[in-house]
Design a protein around this motif. Sequence first.
Motif, PDB file in Angstrom:
ATOM      1  N   THR A  65      48.261  27.691  26.142  1.00 27.56           N
ATOM      2  CA  THR A  65      47.141  28.345  25.470  1.00 27.56           C
ATOM      3  C   THR A  65      46.840  29.705  26.080  1.00 27.56           C
ATOM      4  O   THR A  65      46.704  30.711  25.376  1.00 27.56           O
ATOM      5  N   LEU A  66      46.719  29.740  27.409  1.00 29.84           N
ATOM      6  CA  LEU A  66      46.364  30.989  28.089  1.00 29.84           C
ATOM      7  C   LEU A  66      47.486  32.018  28.005  1.00 29.84           C
ATOM      8  O   LEU A  66      47.221  33.219  27.844  1.00 29.84           O
ATOM      9  N   SER A  67      48.737  31.566  28.088  1.00 28.45           N
ATOM     10  CA  SER A  67      49.861  32.503  28.034  1.00 28.45           C
ATOM     11  C   SER A  67      50.008  33.132  26.654  1.00 28.45           C
ATOM     12  O   SER A  67      50.541  34.243  26.521  1.00 28.45           O
ATOM     13  N   LEU A  68      49.535  32.445  25.613  1.00 32.57           N
ATOM     14  CA  LEU A  68      49.607  32.974  24.248  1.00 32.57           C
ATOM     15  C   LEU A  68      48.311  33.682  23.840  1.00 32.57           C
ATOM     16  O   LEU A  68      48.132  34.048  22.677  1.00 32.57           O
ATOM     17  N   GLY A  69      47.419  33.849  24.801  1.00 30.50           N
ATOM     18  CA  GLY A  69      46.177  34.562  24.521  1.00 30.50           C
ATOM     19  C   GLY A  69      45.162  33.756  23.745  1.00 30.50           C
ATOM     20  O   GLY A  69      44.280  34.322  23.093  1.00 30.50           O
ATOM     21  N   GLY A  70      45.261  32.441  23.797  1.00 30.47           N
ATOM     22  CA  GLY A  70      44.343  31.579  23.064  1.00 30.47           C
ATOM     23  C   GLY A  70      43.005  31.431  23.756  1.00 30.47           C
ATOM     24  O   GLY A  70      42.815  31.839  24.900  1.00 30.47           O
ATOM     25  N   SER A  71      42.067  30.824  23.053  1.00 20.90           N
ATOM     26  CA  SER A  71      40.708  30.615  23.570  1.00 20.90           C
ATOM     27  C   SER A  71      40.470  29.129  23.826  1.00 20.90           C
ATOM     28  O   SER A  71      41.038  28.263  23.151  1.00 20.90           O
ATOM     29  N   LEU A  72      39.609  28.836  24.808  1.00 17.07           N
ATOM     30  CA  LEU A  72      39.260  27.454  25.126  1.00 17.07           C
ATOM     31  C   LEU A  72      37.871  27.089  24.598  1.00 17.07           C
ATOM     32  O   LEU A  72      37.364  26.012  24.884  1.00 17.07           O
ATOM     33  N   GLU A  73      37.268  27.984  23.817  1.00 21.66           N
ATOM     34  CA  GLU A  73      35.923  27.740  23.299  1.00 21.66           C
ATOM     35  C   GLU A  73      35.934  26.689  22.197  1.00 21.66           C
ATOM     36  O   GLU A  73      36.817  26.667  21.347  1.00 21.66           O
ATOM     37  N   ALA A  74      34.923  25.809  22.233  1.00 28.77           N
ATOM     38  CA  ALA A  74      34.770  24.779  21.195  1.00 28.77           C
ATOM     39  C   ALA A  74      33.296  24.452  21.050  1.00 28.77           C
ATOM     40  O   ALA A  74      32.573  24.378  22.052  1.00 28.77           O
ATOM     41  N   SER A  75      32.836  24.237  19.823  1.00 34.46           N
ATOM     42  CA  SER A  75      31.435  23.885  19.584  1.00 34.46           C
ATOM     43  C   SER A  75      31.160  22.467  20.091  1.00 34.46           C
ATOM     44  O   SER A  75      32.090  21.659  20.223  1.00 34.46           O
ATOM     45  N   PRO A  76      29.886  22.138  20.395  1.00 37.17           N
ATOM     46  CA  PRO A  76      29.561  20.789  20.881  1.00 37.17           C
ATOM     47  C   PRO A  76      30.012  19.682  19.929  1.00 37.17           C
ATOM     48  O   PRO A  76      30.531  18.650  20.373  1.00 37.17           O
ATOM     49  N   SER A  77      29.835  19.882  18.612  1.00 35.65           N
ATOM     50  CA  SER A  77      30.226  18.842  17.651  1.00 35.65           C
ATOM     51  C   SER A  77      31.739  18.658  17.624  1.00 35.65           C
ATOM     52  O   SER A  77      32.238  17.531  17.542  1.00 35.65           O
ATOM     53  N   LEU A  78      32.461  19.769  17.699  1.00 34.56           N
ATOM     54  CA  LEU A  78      33.924  19.692  17.706  1.00 34.56           C
ATOM     55  C   LEU A  78      34.415  19.066  19.004  1.00 34.56           C
ATOM     56  O   LEU A  78      35.365  18.269  18.999  1.00 34.56           O
ATOM     57  N   PHE A  79      33.759  19.394  20.111  1.00 37.69           N
ATOM     58  CA  PHE A  79      34.136  18.816  21.397  1.00 37.69           C
ATOM     59  C   PHE A  79      33.943  17.301  21.391  1.00 37.69           C
ATOM     60  O   PHE A  79      34.769  16.554  21.931  1.00 37.69           O
TER      61      PHE A  79
END
Length: 289
Positions: free
Chosen positions: A195-209
């Motif tokens: 994820t980090l190497s491809l420039g992705g984000s780790l953000e997620a909403s509480p409901s999605l989490f």
Amino acid sequence: MKLKGYLLALVSAVSYGLIPLFILPIKALNFPLDTTLFYRFLISALFLLLFLLYKRESLRINKTEFLILLVLGLLYALSSDFLFIGYDLLTPGIASTVLFVYPVFVALILALFFKEKITRFTLIALVVTFSGIVVLSTNGSEFNINFLGLLVCVLCALFYAVYMVIVNKAKLNVSGTKITFYSLLFSSVYYLIKTLSLGGSLEASPSLFLHISIFALVTTVFSITALIYAIQYIGSTPTSIMGALEPVVAVIISVCCFGEFLSWNLILGVILILAGVLINMVFDRNKVH
């Protein structure tokens, strides 16, 4: 012990087969798959860490165990990676079913590298199960499937088969729960790096989490823990054949909840897969203690 092993294999198969119920809504939101899988494996590892701490089981492993568990984690992560790519290239029901060529790979690996005998009824069960997969890949009298999708799912099956054989043959001096914990932990590291190497984000909403947390508990913690113990009780090949119930569950979910077309090929394929599972169980019944 064998009866217990079969029951555990059944739990593993059904819980893993529920993946489409959780992953398809996430994909519909266009949430990054790598981030989803990072949280899936990390949350699963945390669930098992709490259990290990509750049982006061040591987390210590030696260098050899570390390397084996690292390989298991990578294999499990790669298998998941290819499965979900297969979801995009094929339908979820068909992709989940094509994955289950892996009992053939398990039997072949054990026969070729460990000189393990393949019994007549195991061979029949494998042939019937594989026939069900072939039927799912045909449209009328023609073989009609996305060949890239088929290749991806076959690679997924190969990684999964190697994972199962290593669990069965490595003779790790650790509990099934600890094997599962480290497998999931190393899988999460794989997806974090990706994820980090491809420039992705780790953000997620509480409901999605929360959704991902339930996804992790049901389809990962329950499934892989039951899988580990089933392999230890009845071996790789019977467990892998029981695992053919997974795509049956996945097909039912895909048809009932997500509108996948219920064709005669799909019905016949499911019937053949169930027949393969039953052949293995019925003719191995005399060995159950």
